[in-house]
Design a protein around this motif. Structure first.
Motif, short mmCIF file in Angstrom:
data_model
loop_
_atom_site.label_atom_id
_atom_site.label_comp_id
_atom_site.label_asym_id
_atom_site.label_seq_id
_atom_site.Cartn_x
_atom_site.Cartn_y
_atom_site.Cartn_z
N HIS A 138 -0.93 6.68 -2.65
CA HIS A 138 -0.65 6.66 -1.21
C HIS A 138 -0.31 8.05 -0.68
O HIS A 138 0.42 8.81 -1.31
N ALA B 203 -6.55 8.35 -2.24
CA ALA B 203 -6.55 7.03 -1.62
C ALA B 203 -7.71 6.90 -0.65
O ALA B 203 -8.34 5.83 -0.55
N ARG C 190 0.82 -1.21 0.00
CA ARG C 190 0.00 0.00 0.00
C ARG C 190 0.86 1.26 0.00
O ARG C 190 0.50 2.27 -0.61
N GLU C 191 2.01 1.20 0.67
CA GLU C 191 2.89 2.37 0.75
C GLU C 191 3.49 2.74 -0.60
O GLU C 191 4.02 3.84 -0.77
#
Length: 294
Positions: free
Chosen positions: A55, A60, A49-50
């Motif tokens: 992000h 997001a 996800r990072e």
């Protein structure tokens, strides 16, 4: 053409011998190493996800968990597609130079390099085709070197500088993905093996680029040429980062108006900070060499 960097040949050979020995010790057969599952779970992340292009932004927050996972699947396929295209290009350039006048010293290591990069291209392409059903097409940045700067010393420097930039950006992702316990074991395995091999390629690339730059500047290039080289590398670095922001990916993930989203993300302060993290090793090494201004 004289041999590349003859005054540094002993030091350079020592490095290349050490890297070649490590490549032999780390050798694996990619065709038997991977246990490709029939499918990867679609209710899981395929990209950390990072590392998603949304992000740290409000965009997001606007996506549901399922939408984020779908985006991660296609951004994963895009990442490996970028690897396929980047590796193909670097293989072509290295093969043009192996066992040619001027590249006598690194040619033995080039064989390890070419073999490993061919393996990497195969397993990245396999991932894309098995789990995405396609390889995203390439968007190339044309090099001005061939037309504007026919000097082979400049062309050689730009080739290996591009390879180094590409490998360091990719390795930032590989190192993170290999350690993310939330990702499927196959994804972690691919990235761990690539990170293992790229650590050698980057060590080789940093030294070669540094020496090629020192040789080039010692030859007396004028300030205009120096600034042209720096401007081109800055464009190449920017183009490499921007390639992660793909309207086709956003479309496949079900996100509307991908072109507008791409522009908003590329202008977002949070993404600028993310780019600095991705590029830190790349820009730091080029600044230390004197290639880029601080």
């Amino acid at each position: 053409m004289h041999s590349v960097l003859p005054e540094h040949s002993d030091e350079f050979r020592t490095l290349l011998d050490r890297l070649s020995e490590k490549a032999t010790a780390d050798y694996y057969n990619p065709f038997t190493t991977f246990d490709w599952p029939k499918a990867l779970p679609e209710d899981a992340y395929w990209m950390s996800r990072e590392l998603l292009t949304v992000h740290g932004t409000e965009y997001a927050d606007d996506l549901t968990p399922d939408q984020l996972k779908r985006l991660s699947r296609w951004e994963s396929v895009n990442f490996y597609s970028l690897n396929v295209h980047g590796i193909r290009d670097l293989l072509i350039e290295v093969m043009r130079r192996v066992h040619t006048p001027g590249f006598e010293v690194p040619s033995e290591f080039f064989h390890h390099f070419v073999g490993e990069e061919n393996d990497h291209m195969w397993f990245f392409a396999t991932f894309c085709l098995r789990y995405g059903g396609k390889i995203y097409p390439e968007k190339k940045l044309r090099s001005p070197a061939a037309a504007a700067q026919p000097d082979p010393r400049i062309e050689n420097f730009l080739v290996f500088a591009r390879i180094l930039v590409f490998e360091q950006i990719v390795d930032h992702y590989n190192a993170h993905l290999a350690q993310d316990a939330q990702l499927h074991a196959t994804i972690r395995h691919i990235n761990a093996l690539h990170h293992q091999d790229e650590s050698r390629h980057i060590a080789f690339g940093r030294r070669l680029v540094h020496l090629l730059w020192d040789e080039l500047t010692a030859s007396g290039i004028d300030d205009r040429v120096r600034q042209d080289i720096r401007a081109y590398l800055r464009r190449y670095i920017a183009h490499s980062v921007e390639s992660f922001y793909s309207p086709a990916v956003y479309r496949d993930a079900g996100i509307p108006d991908g072109f507008a989203l791409r522009q908003r993300l590329l202008a977002h302060p949070a993404r600028h900070a993310a780019h600095q993290r991705v590029l830190r090793k790349t820009t730091d090494s080029l600044v230390r060499m004197g290639v880029l201004d601080a």
